[in-house]
Design a protein around this motif. Structure first.
Motif, PDB file in Angstrom:
ATOM      1  N   GLN A  69       0.826  -1.208   0.000  1.00 41.11           N
ATOM      2  CA  GLN A  69       0.000   0.000   0.000  1.00 41.11           C
ATOM      3  C   GLN A  69       0.856   1.251   0.000  1.00 41.11           C
ATOM      4  N   LEU A  70       1.971   1.204   0.715  1.00 39.93           N
ATOM      5  CA  LEU A  70       2.883   2.346   0.736  1.00 39.93           C
ATOM      6  C   LEU A  70       3.411   2.639  -0.663  1.00 39.93           C
ATOM      7  N   GLN A  71       3.809   1.582  -1.400  1.00 41.51           N
ATOM      8  CA  GLN A  71       4.325   1.778  -2.754  1.00 41.51           C
ATOM      9  C   GLN A  71       3.236   2.297  -3.696  1.00 41.51           C
ATOM     10  N   LEU A  72       2.033   1.743  -3.574  1.00 40.70           N
ATOM     11  CA  LEU A  72       0.950   2.166  -4.458  1.00 40.70           C
ATOM     12  C   LEU A  72       0.504   3.591  -4.163  1.00 40.70           C
ATOM     13  N   THR A  73       0.504   3.958  -2.892  1.00 45.42           N
ATOM     14  CA  THR A  73       0.148   5.330  -2.535  1.00 45.42           C
ATOM     15  C   THR A  73       1.171   6.312  -3.103  1.00 45.42           C
ATOM     16  N   GLY A  74       2.466   5.968  -2.965  1.00 45.82           N
ATOM     17  CA  GLY A  74       3.510   6.816  -3.533  1.00 45.82           C
ATOM     18  C   GLY A  74       3.420   6.901  -5.044  1.00 45.82           C
ATOM     19  N   LEU A  75       3.084   5.778  -5.676  1.00 43.89           N
ATOM     20  CA  LEU A  75       2.930   5.754  -7.128  1.00 43.89           C
ATOM     21  C   LEU A  75       1.791   6.671  -7.565  1.00 43.89           C
ATOM     22  N   THR A  76       0.691   6.631  -6.834  1.00 41.05           N
ATOM     23  CA  THR A  76      -0.451   7.489  -7.147  1.00 41.05           C
ATOM     24  C   THR A  76      -0.086   8.962  -7.009  1.00 41.05           C
ATOM     25  N   VAL A  77       0.617   9.299  -5.937  1.00 43.03           N
ATOM     26  CA  VAL A  77       1.041  10.678  -5.708  1.00 43.03           C
ATOM     27  C   VAL A  77       1.929  11.163  -6.852  1.00 43.03           C
ATOM     28  N   ALA A  78       2.915  10.331  -7.224  1.00 41.01           N
ATOM     29  CA  ALA A  78       3.880  10.734  -8.245  1.00 41.01           C
ATOM     30  C   ALA A  78       3.223  10.933  -9.605  1.00 41.01           C
ATOM     31  N   LEU A  79       2.437   9.961 -10.049  1.00 41.02           N
ATOM     32  CA  LEU A  79       1.879  10.027 -11.397  1.00 41.02           C
ATOM     33  C   LEU A  79       0.739  11.035 -11.502  1.00 41.02           C
ATOM     34  N   THR A  80      -0.044  11.185 -10.443  1.00 41.34           N
ATOM     35  CA  THR A  80      -1.090  12.210 -10.455  1.00 41.34           C
ATOM     36  C   THR A  80      -0.473  13.601 -10.482  1.00 41.34           C
ATOM     37  N   GLY A  81       0.572  13.799  -9.671  1.00 36.19           N
ATOM     38  CA  GLY A  81       1.232  15.099  -9.602  1.00 36.19           C
ATOM     39  C   GLY A  81       1.935  15.483 -10.890  1.00 36.19           C
ATOM     40  N   LEU A  82       2.405  14.484 -11.662  1.00 37.01           N
ATOM     41  CA  LEU A  82       3.098  14.781 -12.915  1.00 37.01           C
ATOM     42  C   LEU A  82       2.137  15.123 -14.051  1.00 37.01           C
ATOM     43  N   GLY A  83       0.850  15.022 -13.783  1.00 37.73           N
ATOM     44  CA  GLY A  83      -0.135  15.480 -14.758  1.00 37.73           C
ATOM     45  C   GLY A  83      -0.244  14.631 -16.003  1.00 37.73           C
ATOM     46  N   LEU A  84      -0.128  13.302 -15.866  1.00 36.31           N
ATOM     47  CA  LEU A  84      -0.248  12.431 -17.027  1.00 36.31           C
ATOM     48  C   LEU A  84      -1.689  12.085 -17.352  1.00 36.31           C
ATOM     49  N   GLY A  85      -2.626  12.586 -16.563  1.00 31.12           N
ATOM     50  CA  GLY A  85      -4.035  12.321 -16.827  1.00 31.12           C
ATOM     51  C   GLY A  85      -4.513  10.982 -16.328  1.00 31.12           C
ATOM     52  N   LEU A  86      -3.765  10.351 -15.427  1.00 27.27           N
ATOM     53  CA  LEU A  86      -4.138   9.041 -14.891  1.00 27.27           C
ATOM     54  C   LEU A  86      -4.852   9.224 -13.554  1.00 27.27           C
ATOM     55  N   THR A  87      -6.017   8.612 -13.432  1.00 31.62           N
ATOM     56  CA  THR A  87      -6.734   8.659 -12.156  1.00 31.62           C
ATOM     57  C   THR A  87      -6.077   7.711 -11.169  1.00 31.62           C
ATOM     58  N   PRO A  88      -6.329   7.878  -9.857  1.00 30.37           N
ATOM     59  CA  PRO A  88      -5.762   6.947  -8.872  1.00 30.37           C
ATOM     60  C   PRO A  88      -6.111   5.491  -9.156  1.00 30.37           C
ATOM     61  N   VAL A  89      -7.344   5.230  -9.618  1.00 26.54           N
ATOM     62  CA  VAL A  89      -7.741   3.845  -9.911  1.00 26.54           C
ATOM     63  C   VAL A  89      -6.886   3.277 -11.033  1.00 26.54           C
ATOM     64  N   VAL A  90      -6.728   4.046 -12.108  1.00 24.42           N
ATOM     65  CA  VAL A  90      -5.927   3.585 -13.249  1.00 24.42           C
ATOM     66  C   VAL A  90      -4.469   3.393 -12.831  1.00 24.42           C
ATOM     67  N   THR A  91      -3.951   4.328 -12.047  1.00 21.79           N
ATOM     68  CA  THR A  91      -2.563   4.241 -11.597  1.00 21.79           C
ATOM     69  C   THR A  91      -2.319   2.975 -10.792  1.00 21.79           C
ATOM     70  N   VAL A  92      -3.202   2.704  -9.841  1.00 20.74           N
ATOM     71  CA  VAL A  92      -3.056   1.507  -9.006  1.00 20.74           C
ATOM     72  C   VAL A  92      -3.174   0.245  -9.845  1.00 20.74           C
ATOM     73  N   MET A  93      -4.107   0.208 -10.758  1.00 23.53           N
ATOM     74  CA  MET A  93      -4.289  -0.969 -11.603  1.00 23.53           C
ATOM     75  C   MET A  93      -3.052  -1.232 -12.469  1.00 23.53           C
ATOM     76  N   ILE A  94      -2.489  -0.168 -13.031  1.00 25.88           N
ATOM     77  CA  ILE A  94      -1.279  -0.321 -13.845  1.00 25.88           C
ATOM     78  C   ILE A  94      -0.135  -0.867 -12.993  1.00 25.88           C
ATOM     79  N   GLY A  95       0.066  -0.258 -11.822  1.00 24.19           N
ATOM     80  CA  GLY A  95       1.154  -0.687 -10.954  1.00 24.19           C
ATOM     81  C   GLY A  95       1.021  -2.129 -10.532  1.00 24.19           C
ATOM     82  N   VAL A  96      -0.169  -2.534 -10.105  1.00 32.60           N
ATOM     83  CA  VAL A  96      -0.383  -3.911  -9.648  1.00 32.60           C
ATOM     84  C   VAL A  96      -0.270  -4.902 -10.800  1.00 32.60           C
ATOM     85  N   ALA A  97      -0.818  -4.539 -11.955  1.00 33.66           N
ATOM     86  CA  ALA A  97      -0.761  -5.452 -13.105  1.00 33.66           C
ATOM     87  C   ALA A  97       0.679  -5.732 -13.520  1.00 33.66           C
ATOM     88  N   ILE A  98       1.499  -4.689 -13.574  1.00 32.44           N
ATOM     89  CA  ILE A  98       2.895  -4.886 -13.988  1.00 32.44           C
ATOM     90  C   ILE A  98       3.668  -5.644 -12.910  1.00 32.44           C
TER      91      ILE A  98
END
Length: 498
Positions: A135-164
Motif C-alpha cells: 500500500q505504501l508503494q501504491l500510494t507513492g505511485l499514485t502521488v507521483a503520477l497524479t502530480g506529474l499530470g499524465l491524466g491518470l486517475t488513482p484507480v488507473v494508476t493503481v491498476m497499472i502498478g499492480v498489473a505490472i
C-alpha cells in the motif's frame, strides 16, 4: 502526449526485460532465489533496486520540505550506517542460508535452532509488517503520477502498478525485479540529476537556494532539543534493522558466493551520490512551490519536475517513479508468497511451493488494491512502524552469529514482546521525550531474551556462525531440546561457497 509516450516507453522497456528474465526459470529454486547464481552486477542492481523505492523520489524531498535538514540527516544517515553492518553480516547469513538450503530468514532460524515456533514467529512478524508495504508503494505511485499530470486517475494508476508488478512476480520470480532494476535505476538516477540540473539552470547559486529556503522555513539547519533526539535515535535504530527486510534477505540468498555479496556492499554507498542532487531540488521547492502542507509535501520533487522539465523528460521521470514502486511491490509480493508457502504453511512439498507462492502473490496484490483505493489510511500505523517490527529480528540474528545458550522458544517470546511493545507505544501515542519508540521496544525484546537465558538456559550453546569455517556441530544435525518434528521443510545441508 509526449510525456505519456516517454512514460509508456520506459514501462515497455521494463516489461521487455521482465519477459526476458523468464529464460532459465524452471525449478522452484530458480523462481525464488534465481538458482543461487547471481553474480556481482546483477546482485548489486537487485539489492539497490529493492532498497531505493518510491520513498526516494517522493518521501525524501517531501520530508525535507516539511521537516528540514534533520529529516535529511536521518534519511541518509541510517542508510549509510547500515552498509558497513551489511558488509559483515550478510555474508554470514548467506553461508548459513546455503547450509540449510534457506530462502528466507525464518528458514535459517529454523535450521540453525531446530525450532518450528521460532520459524513461525519470525515468519508471521515478517508477513504482518510486509502487508502494508504494498500500500505504501501504491500510494507513492499514485502521488507521483497524479502530480506529474499524465491524466491518470488513482484507480488507473493503481491498476497499472499492480498489473505490472504481478506480471513480473508471476513470470520469473526474483529474476524479474533484478533485470527490471537496470531500467529502474537508470531512470531514477537520470531523473534526479536532470531535475537538479534544471534547478541550477534557474538559480546556479546553491547558497542562494538554501538562503531562500531558510528565509521561508528555517529548514536548512538542525535545531536543538527533541528533533535531534528523535533523529539520532531513529537513525541508529533503523541502521541496525536495515537488512532485516525479508525481500532484501531473499535477494541476498540469490548470490553465487559470500565474496560476491561483500563486493556489492562495497559499491552500495555510491548510490548515495544522488542525494545531494535531491537535496538541492528539495530546498529549491520550498521557495518555488510554497504552501504545500500535510500529505501534499510529497509533491515537492514532482511539482519542480513538472514545472521545469520538457514533457518528454517529465515522462521519463514518471516512468522512473513508477518503476521504483513497482519493483519493490513485486519483491514484497514475492517475499510474502515465499514466507507463507515455506514458513507459515506446514509440510508443503518443495515442488508445489512455486504454485502456492504465485497464488499468494495474486491474493496479496488484490488485497493491496482494495486497501489503497477504499481505505487508504487503514494501514498508516503499521507503515510507520515497519522498521520497528523488522528490527526486532536482529536479536535472534545476533544470537545466530555469536552463539548462545538462549532457547529458541525464548527468542520467539522476545520477538512477540518487542512487536507488542512497538504497537502499544505507537497506537497509544506514548510520549518518550522524542526518543524513537523502536528503542524501548527493542529493549523489551532483549530483556525477555536475557531473562530467559538466565532462568532457563540451553544445556549446550548453539554454534557461532561467525567462527572461521564454522564446522557443523552435533546439535545442528540432531534434534535438540528446542526441536519440533513438524518443521515445514526438511533441513538439507548445502556446501559452502567461498
Amino acid at each position: 502526449m509526449t510525456a505519456v509516450a516517454a512514460f509508456v516507453l520506459v514501462l515497455v522497456l521494463a516489461m521487455a526485460l521482465g519477459i526476458y528474465s523468464k529464460r532459465g526459470v524452471k525449478t522452484t529454486e530458480d523462481f525464488l532465489v534465481g538458482g543461487r547464481s547471481f553474480g556481482g552486477l546483477l546482485l548489486f542492481i537487485l539489492v539497490v533496486g529493492e532498497v531505493y523505492s518510491i520513498g526516494t523520489v517522493v518521501g525524501f524531498p517531501g520530508g525535507v520540505y516539511a521537516e528540514g535538514a534533520g529529516f535529511a540527516v536521518w534519511f541518509m544517515g541510517y542508510i549509510l550506517l547500515g552498509y558497513p553492518i551489511g558488509y559483515f553480516l550478510l555474508p554470514l547469513l548467506f553461508k548459513a542460508g546455503r547450509r540449510y538450503s534457506a530462502v528466507t530468514l525464518p528458514d535459517i532460524l529454523r535450521g540453525h535452532f531446530n525450532s518450528r515456533p521460532l520459524e513461525l514467529t519470525a515468519a508471521l512478524l515478517s508477513v504482518i509488517f510486509l502487508i502494508p508495504w504494498a500500500q505504501l508503494q501504491l500510494t507513492g505511485l499514485t502521488v507521483a503520477l497524479t502530480g506529474l499530470g499524465l491524466g491518470l486517475t488513482p484507480v488507473v494508476t493503481v491498476m497499472i502498478g499492480v498489473a505490472i508488478a504481478m506480471a513480473f512476480a508471476l513470470l520469473s520470480g526474483i529474476k524479474a525485479p533484478a533485470y527490471v532494476s537496470f531500467v529502474k535505476d537508470f531512470a531514477l538516477v537520470f531523473a534526479i540529476i536532470v531535475v537538479a540540473v534544471f534547478v541550477l539552470a534557474m538559480n546556479p547559486s546553491i547558497p542562494d537556494i538554501t538562503a531562500q529556503a531558510d528565509a521561508l522555513s528555517g529548514h536548512t539547519t538542525i535545531g536543538p532539543g527533541l528533533p535531534m533526539l528523535h533523529t539520532m535515535s531513529t537513525m541508529l535504530f533503523q541502521a541496525v534493522g536495515f537488512y532485516m527486510f525479508p525481500f532484501v534477505l531473499q535477494a541476498i540468498m540469490s548470490s553465487k558466493s559470500a565474496r560476491t555479496i561483500k563486493r556489492t556492499q562495497i559499491g552500495m554507498p555510491l548510490y548515495m551520490l544522488m542525494y545531494p542532487f535531491l537535496l538541492i531540488t528539495a530546498y529549491y521547492s520550498i521557495s518555488a512551490v510554497p504552501g504545500l502542507t500535510g500529505a501534499n509535501t510529497n509533491l515537492a520533487f514532482i511539482e519542480v519536475a513538472r514545472t521545469l522539465l520538457p514533457e518528454f523528460l517529465v515522462g521519463i521521470v514518471a516512468g522512473g517513479a513508477a518503476l521504483c514502486a513497482i519493483v519493490v511491490l513485486a519483491a514484497s509480493a514475492l517475499s510474502i508468497g515465499t514466507l507463507v508457502a515455506r514458513n507459515v504453511l506446514v509440510d508443503l512439498p518443495e515442488k508445489r511451493q512455486k504454485n502456492y507462492v504465485r497464488a499468494i502473490i495474486a491474493v496479496y496484490l488484490l488485497i493491496s488494491i482494495v486497501l489503497t483505493l477504499v481505505v487508504p489510511n487503514l494501514m498508516g500505523t503499521l507503515i510507520n512502524t515497519a522498521y520497528y517490527g523488522f528490527t526486532q529480528l536482529i536479536v535472534p540474528v545476533a544470537l545466530l552469529v555469536f552463539g548462545s545458550r538462549t532457547r529458541a522458544g525464548v527468542m520467539a517470546a522476545g520477538l512477540a514482546g518487542g512487536v507488542l511493545a512497538t504497537l502499544g507505544l505507537y497506537i497509544f501515542g506514548i510520549d518518550l521525550g522524542g526518543l524513537s519508540i523502536g528503542v524501548p521496544a527493542l529493549a523489551a525484546n532483549i530483556a525477555i531474551v536475557t531473562l530467559g537465558r538466565l532462568t532457563w538456559p540451553r544445556t549446550t550453546p548453539t554454534e557461532a556462525i561467525w567462527t572461521r569455517g564454522h564446522p557443523r556441530s552435533e546439535w545442528a544435525r540432531t534434534p535438540g531440546p528446542d526441536s519440533n518434528p513438524t518443521s515445514s521443510t526438511p533441513i538439507r545441508p548445502a556446501g559452502e561457497n567461498h
